[in-house]
Design an enzyme around this catalytic site. Structure first.
Site, PDB file in Angstrom:
ATOM      1  CE  LYS A 112      -3.728  -1.679   2.713  1.00  0.00           C
ATOM      2  NZ  LYS A 112      -4.719  -1.259   3.736  1.00  0.00           N
ATOM      3  CE  LYS A 124      -3.224  -4.109   9.775  1.00  0.00           C
ATOM      4  NZ  LYS A 124      -3.667  -3.268   8.658  1.00  0.00           N
TER       5      LYS A 124
HETATM    6  N1  GLU Z   1      -4.955   0.346   9.425  1.00  0.00           N
HETATM    7  C1  GLU Z   1      -4.810   1.086   8.024  1.00  0.00           C
HETATM    8  C2  GLU Z   1      -4.670   0.233   6.728  1.00  0.00           C
HETATM    9  O1  GLU Z   1      -4.543  -0.959   6.980  1.00  0.00           O
HETATM   10  C3  GLU Z   1      -4.285   2.436   8.235  1.00  0.00           C
HETATM   11  C4  GLU Z   1      -2.754   2.423   8.571  1.00  0.00           C
HETATM   12  C5  GLU Z   1      -2.085   3.705   8.738  1.00  0.00           C
HETATM   13  O2  GLU Z   1      -2.714   4.487   8.698  1.00  0.00           O
HETATM   14  O3  GLU Z   1      -1.230   3.601   8.837  1.00  0.00           O
HETATM   15  O4  GLU Z   1      -4.168   0.743   5.753  1.00  0.00           O
END
Ligand code: GLU
Length: 432
Positions: A112, A124
């Site tokens: 991402k 994570k």
């Molecule tokens: N938990 C969200 C995701 O899976 C946001 C992660 C973030 O803002 O760092 O993309």
């Protein structure tokens, strides 16, 4: 422009392999990483480096519960690859959290961050717990305990947590406070998704839904569908699903179906979203107020133009993919479509916007929050929205182009775009 791959080229894709339905999230992620690494021309060493997180810490957190008993919770923090920069990603509080899932989700965060061109690698975290059954005080002690347990491997230039499933700005505030106490200086940049008064960013709360909305608009353009009047089904009424329903409703789309964990509502005439938002509880439940509900699975197969799975993983499988009626599927949840189902939808000519693209709005505005914390200067909501749109539209375009050029489906294209940056950074650093 055609965004999906012609079927004759799909035979070569690993996604066509038999028995992929039985793979867990982590194994199927590794399969696509392998295919992406090969397609980009990297050797086996690169796959060896990127197929697993660089580091995963498991912690046991003893918490005094309200009845004075002690409960020991298990938590994780996984850091996939930090060649590009500090790792970044949410922390989820959920009874189903497990090591494999946290590992897979940290790899997805690398992807991402890369497709949106943020200067981060992926991380994570998660704690096995059920926040729906915990008091405010217990949640605070657990949030603080988690930060104490992982404090050595996190920090504003190391690994930056954020909200995820069943965690929110209050939990981020406790975590930021705990970290700042440990380090003995104010550290807003340690975590994102904070309340605005503690250095949170305008637009962070709605960012995931905004990102999904932008993807829907881009996908609709490609398919020649007018969002105004389009019929949309949203599975899930949590943070992403409920704000998305509101944005789509306000944009003139007809939200014909929504669901929560208890069931689903479908009305071909369109649902009254404002009423449903008003009645929804803090965990996103609203269908329990109705008697005429259908199941989540039934909802996915109903007539619509745009289908948005915004709930949990493995919802569209080889069993129901043939029955999907939508022209566009936008994955707001993580991993809602299995690899087999991805092929079936692509063969049907459905434009599938993969999760690592569709759900990237949250981390993008988290990055904006961190930048604002670092510079101590804060932006307006309009500024945030405009910058977010640029990032998501660019990412969407790059992935469509890669899909067309390499004649691969949008999921593999997203992985190819996503794996390239950590791979290049690792190579420049001399790791492979
Ligand atoms: N938990 C969200 C995701 O899976 C946001 C992660 C973030 O803002 O760092 O993309």
């Amino acid at each position: 422009m055609k965004a999906t791959a012609p079927s004759e080229h799909k035979q070569s894709q690993i996604l066509n392999r038999k028995k992929v339905e039985t793979l867990n999230l982590f194994e199927s992620t590794q399969l696509i990483i392998k295919e992406a690494v090969q397609k980009l021309g990297y050797n086996e060493d690169m796959y060896e480096l990127l197929k697993e997180p660089a580091r995963i810490l498991t912690v046991r957190i003893p918490i005094r519960m309200d009845d004075s008993s002690i409960k020991v919770f298990t938590g994780y923090r996984s850091q996939h690859n930090d060649a590009v920069g500090p790792t970044k990603g949410g922390v989820r509080f959920h009874p189903d959290v497990n090591e494999e899932e946290v590992k897979a989700l940290s790899i997805w965060m690398s992807l991402k961050c890369s497709i949106t061109d943020l200067p981060y690698g992926g991380g994570k975290g998660g704690i096995i717990c059920d926040p729906r059954e915990m008091s405010f005080g217990e949640l605070e002690r657990l949030s603080r305990g988690y930060v104490r347990a992982i404090s050595q491997i996190v920090g504003p230039t190391k690994d930056i947590p954020a909200p995820d499933v069943y965690t929110n700005s209050q939990i981020m505030a406790w975590m930021m406070d705990e970290y700042s106490r440990i380090r003995e200086f104010d550290s807003p940049g340690f975590i994102t998704g904070k309340p605005i008064v503690l250095g949170g960013s305008q637009g962070r709360e709605t960012a995931t839904a905004r990102g999904v909305t932008i993807c829907i608009e881009e996908a609709a353009k490609k398919k020649g569908i007018d969002v105004k009047g389009a019929r949309i089904i949203i599975q899930g009424f949590g943070n992403a699903g409920s704000f998305l329903a509101k944005f789509m409703y306000d944009a003139g789309a007809k939200v014909v179906g929504i669901s929560d964990a208890q069931g689903a509502l479908y009305d071909p005439q369109g649902l009254d979203i404002n009423y449903l938002l008003d009645r929804r509880d803090s965990f996103g439940s609203v269908t329990n107020l109705f008697t005429n509900i259908i199941t989540n699975q039934e909802l996915l197969e109903k007539e619509c133009d745009i289908l948005v799975p915004a709930a949990i993983s493995n919802q569209i499988t080889e069993k129901n993919a043939h029955q999907i009626k939508a022209s566009i599927v936008v994955e707001a949840a993580n991993g809602p479509t299995t690899l087999e189902a991805t092929n079936i939808l692509t063969d049907k000519g459905i434009l599938l916007v993969p999760d690592i693209l569709a759900s990237a709005g949250g981390v993008t505005v988290s990055y904006f929050e961190w930048v604002q914390n670092n510079q101590g200067y804060y932006w307006s909501e309009e500024e945030v929205a405009e910058k977010l749109r640029k990032v998501i539209v660019n990412a969407f375009e790059r992935i469509c182009e890669t899909s067309q050029k390499n004649k691969v489906n949008m999921r593999l294209a997203a992985y190819m775009v996503g794996i390239k940056k950590p791979a290049e950074a690792s190579r420049f650093r001399g790791w492979v």
